[in-house]
Scaffold this motif. Structure first.
Motif, mmCIF file in Angstrom:
data_model
loop_
_atom_site.group_PDB
_atom_site.id
_atom_site.type_symbol
_atom_site.label_atom_id
_atom_site.label_comp_id
_atom_site.label_asym_id
_atom_site.label_seq_id
_atom_site.Cartn_x
_atom_site.Cartn_y
_atom_site.Cartn_z
ATOM 1 N N ARG A 1 61.718 33.949 18.596
ATOM 2 C CA ARG A 1 61.714 35.062 17.632
ATOM 3 C C ARG A 1 60.330 35.701 17.528
ATOM 4 O O ARG A 1 60.206 36.881 17.228
ATOM 5 C CB ARG A 1 62.125 34.516 16.251
ATOM 6 N N ALA B 1 58.938 31.579 8.828
ATOM 7 C CA ALA B 1 57.994 31.120 9.865
ATOM 8 C C ALA B 1 57.745 32.258 10.852
ATOM 9 O O ALA B 1 56.610 32.487 11.288
ATOM 10 C CB ALA B 1 58.533 29.889 10.576
ATOM 11 N N ALA B 2 58.810 32.972 11.188
ATOM 12 C CA ALA B 2 58.667 34.090 12.127
ATOM 13 C C ALA B 2 57.815 35.204 11.513
ATOM 14 O O ALA B 2 56.942 35.772 12.181
ATOM 15 C CB ALA B 2 60.048 34.611 12.515
ATOM 16 N N VAL C 1 54.260 24.326 21.112
ATOM 17 C CA VAL C 1 54.963 23.216 21.767
ATOM 18 C C VAL C 1 56.008 22.661 20.811
ATOM 19 O O VAL C 1 55.803 22.645 19.596
ATOM 20 C CB VAL C 1 53.992 22.098 22.213
ATOM 21 N N TRP D 1 53.886 25.793 13.029
ATOM 22 C CA TRP D 1 54.417 26.272 11.766
ATOM 23 C C TRP D 1 55.298 25.199 11.158
ATOM 24 O O TRP D 1 55.965 24.428 11.846
ATOM 25 C CB TRP D 1 55.191 27.574 11.969
ATOM 26 N N LEU E 1 57.817 24.706 7.512
ATOM 27 C CA LEU E 1 58.362 25.246 6.258
ATOM 28 C C LEU E 1 58.989 24.119 5.462
ATOM 29 O O LEU E 1 59.544 23.182 6.040
ATOM 30 C CB LEU E 1 59.464 26.279 6.537
ATOM 31 N N GLY F 1 65.671 29.042 7.352
ATOM 32 C CA GLY F 1 66.793 29.967 7.532
ATOM 33 C C GLY F 1 66.608 31.322 6.886
ATOM 34 O O GLY F 1 67.557 32.071 6.709
ATOM 35 N N GLN F 2 65.365 31.667 6.546
ATOM 36 C CA GLN F 2 65.111 32.975 5.927
ATOM 37 C C GLN F 2 64.088 33.804 6.699
ATOM 38 O O GLN F 2 63.656 34.858 6.236
ATOM 39 C CB GLN F 2 64.647 32.772 4.481
ATOM 40 N N GLY F 3 63.673 33.275 7.851
ATOM 41 C CA GLY F 3 62.754 34.037 8.695
ATOM 42 C C GLY F 3 61.298 33.973 8.262
ATOM 43 O O GLY F 3 60.475 34.750 8.757
ATOM 44 N N ARG G 1 65.316 24.518 16.062
ATOM 45 C CA ARG G 1 64.797 25.506 15.091
ATOM 46 C C ARG G 1 63.414 26.000 15.512
ATOM 47 O O ARG G 1 63.127 27.202 15.470
ATOM 48 C CB ARG G 1 64.749 24.914 13.689
ATOM 49 N N ASN H 1 64.178 20.146 19.242
ATOM 50 C CA ASN H 1 63.784 20.872 18.023
ATOM 51 C C ASN H 1 64.236 22.336 18.137
ATOM 52 O O ASN H 1 63.450 23.255 18.323
ATOM 53 C CB ASN H 1 62.272 20.772 17.809
ATOM 54 N N THR I 1 62.244 29.737 16.624
ATOM 55 C CA THR I 1 61.127 30.480 16.026
ATOM 56 C C THR I 1 60.184 30.995 17.110
ATOM 57 O O THR I 1 59.743 32.151 17.066
ATOM 58 C CB THR I 1 60.366 29.588 15.024
HETATM 59 C C1 LIG Z 1 60.502 25.155 12.733
HETATM 60 C C2 LIG Z 1 60.821 25.778 11.354
HETATM 61 C C3 LIG Z 1 59.548 26.335 10.768
HETATM 62 C C4 LIG Z 1 61.852 26.857 11.580
HETATM 63 O O1 LIG Z 1 62.329 27.323 10.333
HETATM 64 P P1 LIG Z 1 63.294 28.619 10.303
HETATM 65 O O2 LIG Z 1 63.466 29.025 8.919
HETATM 66 O O3 LIG Z 1 64.478 28.323 11.138
HETATM 67 O O4 LIG Z 1 62.390 29.644 11.103
HETATM 68 P P2 LIG Z 1 62.349 31.213 11.183
HETATM 69 O O5 LIG Z 1 61.310 31.746 10.309
HETATM 70 O O6 LIG Z 1 62.203 31.522 12.635
HETATM 71 O O7 LIG Z 1 63.759 31.704 10.620
HETATM 72 C C5 LIG Z 1 64.850 31.880 11.445
HETATM 73 C C6 LIG Z 1 66.113 31.715 10.676
HETATM 74 O O8 LIG Z 1 66.077 32.554 9.525
HETATM 75 C C7 LIG Z 1 67.180 33.489 9.572
HETATM 76 N N1 LIG Z 1 66.735 34.703 8.895
HETATM 77 C C8 LIG Z 1 67.154 35.106 7.663
HETATM 78 N N2 LIG Z 1 66.511 36.207 7.295
HETATM 79 C C9 LIG Z 1 65.671 36.513 8.312
HETATM 80 C C10 LIG Z 1 64.750 37.551 8.510
HETATM 81 N N3 LIG Z 1 64.530 38.488 7.579
HETATM 82 N N4 LIG Z 1 64.038 37.573 9.656
HETATM 83 C C11 LIG Z 1 64.228 36.640 10.616
HETATM 84 N N5 LIG Z 1 65.111 35.616 10.469
HETATM 85 C C12 LIG Z 1 65.812 35.565 9.326
HETATM 86 C C13 LIG Z 1 67.514 33.577 11.030
HETATM 87 O O9 LIG Z 1 68.832 34.008 11.224
HETATM 88 C C14 LIG Z 1 67.329 32.140 11.454
HETATM 89 O O10 LIG Z 1 68.361 31.338 10.942
HETATM 90 P P3 LIG Z 1 69.304 30.455 11.892
HETATM 91 O O11 LIG Z 1 68.412 29.701 12.818
HETATM 92 O O12 LIG Z 1 70.020 29.595 10.935
HETATM 93 O O13 LIG Z 1 70.102 31.460 12.620
HETATM 94 C C15 LIG Z 1 61.397 24.729 10.386
HETATM 95 O O14 LIG Z 1 62.606 24.255 10.898
HETATM 96 C C16 LIG Z 1 60.457 23.549 10.194
HETATM 97 O O15 LIG Z 1 59.580 23.576 9.366
HETATM 98 N N6 LIG Z 1 60.690 22.469 11.004
HETATM 99 C C17 LIG Z 1 59.883 21.281 10.912
HETATM 100 C C18 LIG Z 1 58.511 21.499 11.463
HETATM 101 C C19 LIG Z 1 58.541 21.951 12.902
HETATM 102 O O16 LIG Z 1 59.404 21.585 13.667
HETATM 103 N N7 LIG Z 1 57.535 22.734 13.271
HETATM 104 C C20 LIG Z 1 57.380 23.161 14.621
HETATM 105 C C21 LIG Z 1 56.802 22.049 15.393
HETATM 106 S S1 LIG Z 1 56.169 22.640 16.841
#
Ligand SMILES: CC(C)(COP(=O)(O)OP(=O)(O)OC[C@H]1O[C@@H](n2cnc3c(N)ncnc32)[C@H](O)[C@@H]1OP(=O)(O)O)[C@@H](O)C(=O)NCCC(=O)NCCS
Length: 179
Positions: free
Chosen positions: A147, A111-112, A133, A99, A101, A107-109, A140, A138, A144
């Motif tokens: 989560r 990817a989850a 992986v 995934w 973003l 930070g808005q959930g 974040r 990493n 995910t």
């Molecule tokens: C990995 C990546 C997708 C994670 O993005 P993210 O927004 O943190 O992922 P999530 O969808 O899991 O969101 C979780 C965050 O949203 C917040 N959040 C807000 N509203 C939410 C909701 N309704 N539901 C769940 N989480 C929510 C959570 O609190 C969490 O924030 P925090 O980590 O600051 O506490 C992003 O960092 C990215 O694109 N990274 C680069 C690419 C990458 O590393 N990909 C994976 C390689 S394997």
């Protein structure tokens, strides 16, 4: 795959017209620094369009649940991210869910939420496990994976010659209300 809808998102196939928003994801060093070597940082809209062309050409020939999809926000139609399922090299045995973003959508959930929908669909396609992986730093991506309900399996250097944390999910790991 039909489009997958969640409360806030649609997971759908990529289109050539997505080049500008896709560049906000795959042209961002903040994103691509974490991706596997196969996906380098895309330099401009023209290059992004060529990548999307390759993805859209390949998609119909991929055995489900393999593929690449865009994550589109329902509220404003903006493409905020991408999801993929592919075989992990070099052994091509393990299916990886990945995934990405665009940074202003972290930070808005999203990817989850999008990942959850894709996992549910993937498990209708006669597979029994999916892996993710991530580099150990990493945090974040690791957040995910957790989560999404994925379990930590261990650390390996068998994929891409990188040291990676490995997570896995199986249908039995899904919460009951996902059935
Ligand atoms: C990995 C990546 C997708 C994670 O993005 P993210 O927004 O943190 O992922 P999530 O969808 O899991 O969101 C979780 C965050 O949203 C917040 N959040 C807000 N509203 C939410 C909701 N309704 N539901 C769940 N989480 C929510 C959570 O609190 C969490 O924030 P925090 O980590 O600051 O506490 C992003 O960092 C990215 O694109 N990274 C680069 C690419 C990458 O590393 N990909 C994976 C390689 S394997």
């Amino acid at each position: 795959m039909e489009e997958l809808s969640t409360d806030r998102l649609v997971v759908r196939e990529w289109e050539l017209d997505d080049a500008a928003p896709a560049l906000a994801i795959y042209g961002a060093e903040k994103v691509t620094r974490w991706l596997t070597p196969a996906m380098g940082q895309v330099s401009d809209t023209t290059a992004m369009r060529a990548v999307l062309h390759a993805w859209t050409e390949a998609q119909p020939n991929m055995l489900p649940p393999r593929g690449r999809w865009a994550i589109q926000r329902r509220e404003d139609g903006e493409v905020v991210g991408g999801l993929g399922i592919r075989l992990l090299p070099p052994y091509d045995e393990d299916l990886e869910l990945s995934w990405q973003l665009r940074p202003d959508a972290w930070g808005q959930g999203y990817a989850a939420e999008g990942g959850t929908a894709l996992i549910r669909w993937a498990f209708t396609q006669e597979i029994d496990e999916l892996f993710a992986v991530a580099r150990p730093s990493n945090t974040r991506a690791i957040g995910t994976a957790k989560r999404l309900g994925m379990a930590w399996v261990g650390e390996t250097d068998k994929y891409y010659n990188l040291t990676l944390q490995v997570f896995r999910i199986r249908p039995a790991d899904l919460p009951p209300d996902w059935d």
